[in-house]
Design a protein around this motif. Structure first.
Motif, PDB file in Angstrom:
ATOM      1  N   PRO A  39       0.814  -1.216   0.000  1.00 32.54           N
ATOM      2  CA  PRO A  39       0.000   0.000   0.000  1.00 32.54           C
ATOM      3  C   PRO A  39       0.853   1.275   0.000  1.00 32.54           C
ATOM      4  CG  PRO A  39      -0.894  -1.549   1.578  1.00 32.54           C
ATOM      5  CD  PRO A  39       0.412  -2.126   1.087  1.00 32.54           C
ATOM      6  N   ALA A  40       2.015   1.207   0.604  1.00 29.32           N
ATOM      7  CA  ALA A  40       2.908   2.369   0.656  1.00 29.32           C
ATOM      8  C   ALA A  40       3.495   2.708  -0.713  1.00 29.32           C
ATOM      9  CB  ALA A  40       4.040   2.106   1.647  1.00 29.32           C
ATOM     10  N   CYS A  41       3.437   1.794  -1.646  1.00 29.46           N
ATOM     11  CA  CYS A  41       4.058   1.987  -2.962  1.00 29.46           C
ATOM     12  C   CYS A  41       3.166   2.762  -3.942  1.00 29.46           C
ATOM     13  CB  CYS A  41       4.416   0.637  -3.565  1.00 29.46           C
ATOM     14  SG  CYS A  41       5.518  -0.355  -2.518  1.00 29.46           S
ATOM     15  N   THR A  42       1.921   2.972  -3.589  1.00 37.23           N
ATOM     16  CA  THR A  42       0.994   3.677  -4.468  1.00 37.23           C
ATOM     17  C   THR A  42       1.534   5.058  -4.798  1.00 37.23           C
ATOM     18  OG1 THR A  42      -0.864   2.488  -3.508  1.00 37.23           O
ATOM     19  CG2 THR A  42      -1.369   4.517  -4.701  1.00 37.23           C
ATOM     20  N   GLY A  43       1.646   5.345  -6.084  1.00 36.11           N
ATOM     21  CA  GLY A  43       2.125   6.650  -6.533  1.00 36.11           C
ATOM     22  C   GLY A  43       3.632   6.790  -6.585  1.00 36.11           C
ATOM     23  N   CYS A  44       4.370   5.774  -6.218  1.00 35.39           N
ATOM     24  CA  CYS A  44       5.834   5.855  -6.252  1.00 35.39           C
ATOM     25  C   CYS A  44       6.332   5.770  -7.695  1.00 35.39           C
ATOM     26  CB  CYS A  44       6.450   4.726  -5.427  1.00 35.39           C
ATOM     27  SG  CYS A  44       8.265   4.691  -5.501  1.00 35.39           S
ATOM     28  N   GLU A  45       7.269   6.630  -8.033  1.00 35.73           N
ATOM     29  CA  GLU A  45       7.806   6.646  -9.400  1.00 35.73           C
ATOM     30  C   GLU A  45       8.594   5.385  -9.749  1.00 35.73           C
ATOM     31  OE1 GLU A  45      11.484   9.321  -9.901  1.00 35.73           O
ATOM     32  OE2 GLU A  45      10.598   9.992  -8.007  1.00 35.73           O
ATOM     33  N   TRP A  46       9.027   4.628  -8.758  1.00 38.43           N
ATOM     34  CA  TRP A  46       9.811   3.419  -8.993  1.00 38.43           C
ATOM     35  C   TRP A  46       8.933   2.168  -9.025  1.00 38.43           C
ATOM     36  CZ3 TRP A  46      14.724   4.247 -10.300  1.00 38.43           C
ATOM     37  CH2 TRP A  46      15.312   5.448  -9.925  1.00 38.43           C
ATOM     38  N   SER A  47       7.642   2.290  -8.828  1.00 44.38           N
ATOM     39  CA  SER A  47       6.750   1.151  -8.699  1.00 44.38           C
ATOM     40  C   SER A  47       6.804   0.190  -9.892  1.00 44.38           C
ATOM     41  CB  SER A  47       5.319   1.630  -8.462  1.00 44.38           C
ATOM     42  OG  SER A  47       4.505   0.579  -8.047  1.00 44.38           O
ATOM     43  N   GLY A  48       6.880   0.720 -11.089  1.00 43.99           N
ATOM     44  CA  GLY A  48       6.951  -0.136 -12.278  1.00 43.99           C
ATOM     45  C   GLY A  48       8.206  -0.993 -12.291  1.00 43.99           C
ATOM     46  N   LEU A  49       9.327  -0.397 -11.925  1.00 46.99           N
ATOM     47  CA  LEU A  49      10.578  -1.161 -11.844  1.00 46.99           C
ATOM     48  C   LEU A  49      10.442  -2.250 -10.782  1.00 46.99           C
ATOM     49  CD1 LEU A  49      13.562  -1.703 -12.509  1.00 46.99           C
ATOM     50  CD2 LEU A  49      14.130   0.066 -10.817  1.00 46.99           C
ATOM     51  N   CYS A  50       9.906  -1.896  -9.631  1.00 48.85           N
ATOM     52  CA  CYS A  50       9.734  -2.872  -8.555  1.00 48.85           C
ATOM     53  C   CYS A  50       8.809  -4.008  -8.981  1.00 48.85           C
ATOM     54  CB  CYS A  50       9.211  -2.184  -7.302  1.00 48.85           C
ATOM     55  SG  CYS A  50      10.374  -0.987  -6.603  1.00 48.85           S
ATOM     56  N   ASP A  51       7.741  -3.668  -9.706  1.00 53.18           N
ATOM     57  CA  ASP A  51       6.835  -4.687 -10.233  1.00 53.18           C
ATOM     58  C   ASP A  51       7.603  -5.692 -11.084  1.00 53.18           C
ATOM     59  OD1 ASP A  51       4.646  -3.393  -9.089  1.00 53.18           O
ATOM     60  OD2 ASP A  51       4.004  -2.467 -10.972  1.00 53.18           O
ATOM     61  N   SER A  52       8.427  -5.190 -11.994  1.00 50.08           N
ATOM     62  CA  SER A  52       9.130  -6.088 -12.911  1.00 50.08           C
ATOM     63  C   SER A  52      10.170  -6.943 -12.179  1.00 50.08           C
ATOM     64  CB  SER A  52       9.769  -5.308 -14.067  1.00 50.08           C
ATOM     65  OG  SER A  52      10.772  -4.445 -13.607  1.00 50.08           O
ATOM     66  N   VAL A  53      10.835  -6.389 -11.179  1.00 49.69           N
ATOM     67  CA  VAL A  53      11.804  -7.176 -10.406  1.00 49.69           C
ATOM     68  C   VAL A  53      11.087  -8.279  -9.632  1.00 49.69           C
ATOM     69  CG1 VAL A  53      13.503  -7.095  -8.514  1.00 49.69           C
ATOM     70  CG2 VAL A  53      13.475  -5.279 -10.248  1.00 49.69           C
ATOM     71  N   ALA A  54       9.977  -7.935  -8.993  1.00 47.26           N
ATOM     72  CA  ALA A  54       9.217  -8.932  -8.236  1.00 47.26           C
ATOM     73  C   ALA A  54       8.657 -10.014  -9.170  1.00 47.26           C
ATOM     74  CB  ALA A  54       8.085  -8.260  -7.460  1.00 47.26           C
ATOM     75  N   GLN A  55       8.140  -9.614 -10.329  1.00 51.84           N
ATOM     76  CA  GLN A  55       7.580 -10.577 -11.278  1.00 51.84           C
ATOM     77  C   GLN A  55       8.642 -11.520 -11.822  1.00 51.84           C
ATOM     78  OE1 GLN A  55       5.582  -8.020 -14.082  1.00 51.84           O
ATOM     79  NE2 GLN A  55       3.848  -7.687 -12.707  1.00 51.84           N
ATOM     80  N   ALA A  56       9.904 -11.072 -11.833  1.00 49.11           N
ATOM     81  CA  ALA A  56      11.003 -11.910 -12.308  1.00 49.11           C
ATOM     82  C   ALA A  56      11.606 -12.746 -11.170  1.00 49.11           C
ATOM     83  CB  ALA A  56      12.078 -11.039 -12.955  1.00 49.11           C
ATOM     84  N   GLY A  57      10.904 -12.804 -10.045  1.00 50.44           N
ATOM     85  CA  GLY A  57      11.385 -13.612  -8.926  1.00 50.44           C
ATOM     86  C   GLY A  57      12.593 -13.012  -8.228  1.00 50.44           C
ATOM     87  N   TYR A  58      12.743 -11.707  -8.327  1.00 50.97           N
ATOM     88  CA  TYR A  58      13.826 -10.948  -7.698  1.00 50.97           C
ATOM     89  C   TYR A  58      15.188 -11.233  -8.319  1.00 50.97           C
ATOM     90  CZ  TYR A  58      10.089  -9.738  -4.604  1.00 50.97           C
ATOM     91  OH  TYR A  58       8.893  -9.278  -4.131  1.00 50.97           O
ATOM     92  N   ALA A  59      15.178 -11.773  -9.548  1.00 51.00           N
ATOM     93  CA  ALA A  59      16.432 -11.956 -10.279  1.00 51.00           C
ATOM     94  C   ALA A  59      17.046 -10.579 -10.497  1.00 51.00           C
ATOM     95  CB  ALA A  59      16.172 -12.646 -11.615  1.00 51.00           C
ATOM     96  N   GLY A  60      18.294 -10.430 -10.177  1.00 55.02           N
ATOM     97  CA  GLY A  60      18.980  -9.162 -10.341  1.00 55.02           C
ATOM     98  C   GLY A  60      18.879  -8.237  -9.147  1.00 55.02           C
ATOM     99  N   ALA A  61      18.030  -8.571  -8.160  1.00 56.07           N
ATOM    100  CA  ALA A  61      17.942  -7.752  -6.956  1.00 56.07           C
ATOM    101  C   ALA A  61      19.264  -7.862  -6.195  1.00 56.07           C
ATOM    102  CB  ALA A  61      16.789  -8.206  -6.073  1.00 56.07           C
ATOM    103  N   SER A  62      19.727  -6.741  -5.692  1.00 56.29           N
ATOM    104  CA  SER A  62      21.058  -6.679  -5.082  1.00 56.29           C
ATOM    105  C   SER A  62      21.145  -7.301  -3.694  1.00 56.29           C
ATOM    106  CB  SER A  62      21.506  -5.215  -4.981  1.00 56.29           C
ATOM    107  OG  SER A  62      21.604  -4.646  -6.267  1.00 56.29           O
ATOM    108  N   LEU A  63      20.077  -7.237  -2.911  1.00 54.40           N
ATOM    109  CA  LEU A  63      20.144  -7.706  -1.525  1.00 54.40           C
ATOM    110  C   LEU A  63      20.087  -9.219  -1.434  1.00 54.40           C
ATOM    111  CD1 LEU A  63      20.211  -7.055   1.509  1.00 54.40           C
ATOM    112  CD2 LEU A  63      17.716  -6.888   1.440  1.00 54.40           C
TER     113      LEU A  63
END
Length: 142
Positions: A113-137
């Motif tokens: 819910p905190a992500c609503t309106g965030c400019e990075w939300s689309g990027l986060c969507d794609s990282v999550a949909q890819a199973g966090y492949a490429g996520a740094s942490l």
């Protein structure tokens, strides 16, 4: 020493892939990810945190905006609900089980819910949909 994080930055860490507002911001974020991966504790704070640092001396950073403060409030509520067994008022360590639970809840939208309106939300969507492949942490990384 603990990494000081706003609650919404705890969510951002889940999908961080090395992109940011400026090169200094990204370098700082990379260093924070390394510290967390090596086992440093997290201290949830209100207001600007360790991630915000490079932006604070530039113009009028969004770090103090009401919308960001509301984003933190929503993120803290969602994370507190999910991690009910962790005292978020105290520094805590992010382990693999907790990271996996956070990412699973993020993927389903449960803690977003905190992500609503965030400019990075689309990027986060794609990282999550890819199973966090490429996520740094990752946990246990030095």
């Amino acid at each position: 020493m603990s990494v000081k994080l706003r609650a919404h930055h705890l969510l951002c860490m889940l999908t961080y892939v090395g992109r940011g507002y400026t090169p200094a911001f990204t370098a700082n974020y990379d260093a924070i990810i390394t510290r967390l991966g090596a086992g440093e504790t997290i201290e949830l704070v209100a207001g600007p945190d360790d991630v915000c640092g490079p932006l604070l001396g530039i113009g009028q950073p969004h770090c103090h905006n009401d919308s960001v403060i509301e984003r933190d409030r929503l993120a803290r509520l969602a994370v507190a609900d999910l991690l009910a067994d962790i005292d978020l008022a105290q520094p805590f360590q992010l382990d693999q089980t907790t990271l996996t639970a956070l990412r699973a809840a993020f993927s389903t939208g449960h803690i977003r819910p905190a992500c609503t309106g965030c400019e990075w939300s689309g990027l986060c969507d794609s990282v999550a949909q890819a199973g966090y492949a490429g996520a740094s942490l990752s946990i246990g990384r030095c």
